[in-house]
Design an enzyme around this catalytic site. Structure first.
Site, PDB file in Angstrom:
ATOM      1  N   SER A 125      39.733  43.779  39.219  1.00  0.00           N
ATOM      2  CA  SER A 125      39.858  44.124  40.638  1.00  0.00           C
ATOM      3  C   SER A 125      41.288  44.533  40.940  1.00  0.00           C
ATOM      4  O   SER A 125      42.224  44.091  40.282  1.00  0.00           O
ATOM      5  CB  SER A 125      39.468  42.929  41.513  1.00  0.00           C
ATOM      6  OG  SER A 125      39.557  43.258  42.882  1.00  0.00           O
ATOM      7  N   LYS A 151      32.807  38.831  39.504  1.00  0.00           N
ATOM      8  CA  LYS A 151      33.278  40.100  40.072  1.00  0.00           C
ATOM      9  C   LYS A 151      32.216  40.723  40.973  1.00  0.00           C
ATOM     10  O   LYS A 151      32.534  41.343  41.999  1.00  0.00           O
ATOM     11  CB  LYS A 151      33.651  41.071  38.956  1.00  0.00           C
ATOM     12  CG  LYS A 151      34.192  42.432  39.445  1.00  0.00           C
ATOM     13  CD  LYS A 151      35.354  42.254  40.413  1.00  0.00           C
ATOM     14  CE  LYS A 151      36.087  43.559  40.707  1.00  0.00           C
ATOM     15  NZ  LYS A 151      35.263  44.650  41.182  1.00  0.00           N
ATOM     16  N   HIS A 209      32.473  38.973  44.191  1.00  0.00           N
ATOM     17  CA  HIS A 209      33.692  39.491  44.829  1.00  0.00           C
ATOM     18  C   HIS A 209      33.392  40.788  45.565  1.00  0.00           C
ATOM     19  O   HIS A 209      33.790  40.971  46.728  1.00  0.00           O
ATOM     20  CB  HIS A 209      34.764  39.711  43.760  1.00  0.00           C
ATOM     21  CG  HIS A 209      35.914  40.577  44.190  1.00  0.00           C
ATOM     22  ND1 HIS A 209      35.828  41.954  44.266  1.00  0.00           N
ATOM     23  CD2 HIS A 209      37.179  40.269  44.562  1.00  0.00           C
ATOM     24  CE1 HIS A 209      36.983  42.451  44.666  1.00  0.00           C
ATOM     25  NE2 HIS A 209      37.819  41.447  44.849  1.00  0.00           N
ATOM     26  N   ASN A 210      32.684  41.695  44.913  1.00  0.00           N
ATOM     27  CA  ASN A 210      32.403  42.980  45.551  1.00  0.00           C
ATOM     28  C   ASN A 210      31.426  42.838  46.716  1.00  0.00           C
ATOM     29  O   ASN A 210      31.526  43.558  47.706  1.00  0.00           O
ATOM     30  CB  ASN A 210      31.861  43.971  44.525  1.00  0.00           C
ATOM     31  CG  ASN A 210      32.981  44.640  43.751  1.00  0.00           C
ATOM     32  OD1 ASN A 210      33.994  44.002  43.461  1.00  0.00           O
ATOM     33  ND2 ASN A 210      32.814  45.902  43.405  1.00  0.00           N
ATOM     34  N   GLU A 214      33.491  41.782  49.491  1.00  0.00           N
ATOM     35  CA  GLU A 214      34.293  42.936  49.899  1.00  0.00           C
ATOM     36  C   GLU A 214      33.479  43.883  50.776  1.00  0.00           C
ATOM     37  O   GLU A 214      33.992  44.420  51.771  1.00  0.00           O
ATOM     38  CB  GLU A 214      34.811  43.663  48.657  1.00  0.00           C
ATOM     39  CG  GLU A 214      35.765  44.811  48.947  1.00  0.00           C
ATOM     40  CD  GLU A 214      36.279  45.431  47.660  1.00  0.00           C
ATOM     41  OE1 GLU A 214      37.502  45.401  47.444  1.00  0.00           O
ATOM     42  OE2 GLU A 214      35.458  45.930  46.862  1.00  0.00           O
TER      43      GLU A 214
END
Length: 286
Positions: free
Chosen positions: A107, A157, A160-161, A164
């Site tokens: 990231s 991840k 995380h996205n 986001e």
């Protein structure tokens, strides 16, 4: 990533199918292999091969191809944000050959390439420790961690996205509300004040401020927002685990809406309002 490793003093052998990328590496004094067999042949055992390729079948095939070329004790690191389910499947298959697949969720975007990225690593503890000098060269200070075993790095991840997506959606909705006001809001001043010390300041808001500095109306940009797939994987896992994620789900659905030239759903609602209450409809261009 190659340039950061080289600058940190690591011996790097690079390969890329694009001539421009090869030239850029050579211009920095980085050795370049002509193809994958040459890459494998020139690396000293035990080899570590780091991939930065787009997620999907192409990367899966590349990992399988490399796995057949490598030997027991070698390691492949997939830094391409692949589907964690693919990672787990491929890791199990490679393990039978004695080859280890490490997943590194990366990231930070283009700024991360310059200043150091974030790394969410799925690996066994001993191998993680062996690779720490590499992670330190690539990551921003304190921005790498072992988050679990095979597949967990890519799963972390994906989550995380998904988060986001939700944060971007919230900022976008706030921006639109400010723009729609009849009170002549100074958009740039407002957002910079938010970022300066308010509780919603963040890396994402900093980037939004930068994007709006030239013209807060964003001329020439169409409201079409793609989704890389990681938000979908996050929601699929949330459904499997029965974890409510309504905000992430709404943000992903909003991206789907933006990708439509004209929404059949909204067309049907407009027609239904006309039928129920005689409300006017906006005619589509012929």
């Amino acid at each position: 990533m190659v340039h950061r490793l080289h600058a940190a003093g690591h011996q790097v052998l690079a390969h890329d199918g694009q001539a421009a990328a090869q030239d850029a590496a050579r211009s920095k004094g980085i050795a370049v292999a002509a193809d994958l067999p040459a890459l494998v042949a020139q690396l000293k055992a035990p080899r570590v091969v780091w991939l930065m390729t787009p997620p999907g079948q192409g990367t899966c095939a590349l990992i399988e191809t490399l796995g057949a070329m490598l030997a027991e004790g070698d390691t492949i690191v997939d830094g391409g944000n692949s589907d964690f389910r693919d990672t787990r499947r491929l890791a199990a298959a490679l393990r039978e050959r004695g080859v280890t697949l490490v997943d590194a969720g990366v990231s930070g975007g283009t700024q991360g390439a310059r200043d150091g990225c974030g790394l969410l690593v799925g690996a066994e503890p001993a191998l993680f420790e062996r690779l720490v000098p590499v992670f330190e060269a690539l990551a921003a200070p304190g921005a790498y961690a072992r988050v679990g075993g095979s597949g967990v790095g890519h799963f972390a991840k994906a989550v995380h996205n998904g988060v986001e997506y939700a944060l971007m959606q919230a900022y976008g909705e706030g921006y639109e509300l400010l723009m729609a006001s009849d009170m002549q809001v100074d958009i740039n001043a407002t957002l910079h004040a938010y970022q300066g010390g308010c509780s919603i300041r963040s890396h994402l808001l900093e980037k939004l401020c930068h994007a709006l500095d030239a013209d807060p109306a964003l001329p020439g940009i169409k409201g079409h927002v793609a989704d890389s797939g990681m938000g979908r994987w996050t929601l699929e896992e949330a459904i499997r685990l029965r974890v409510p994620t309504p905000t992430i789900s709404a943000a992903l659905q909003a991206r789907f809406r933006s990708q439509q030239e004209d929404s059949p759903t909204m067309k049907s609602i407009a027609a239904l309002r006309r039928e129920i209450g005689g409300h006017a409809v906006v005619k589509a261009a012929a």
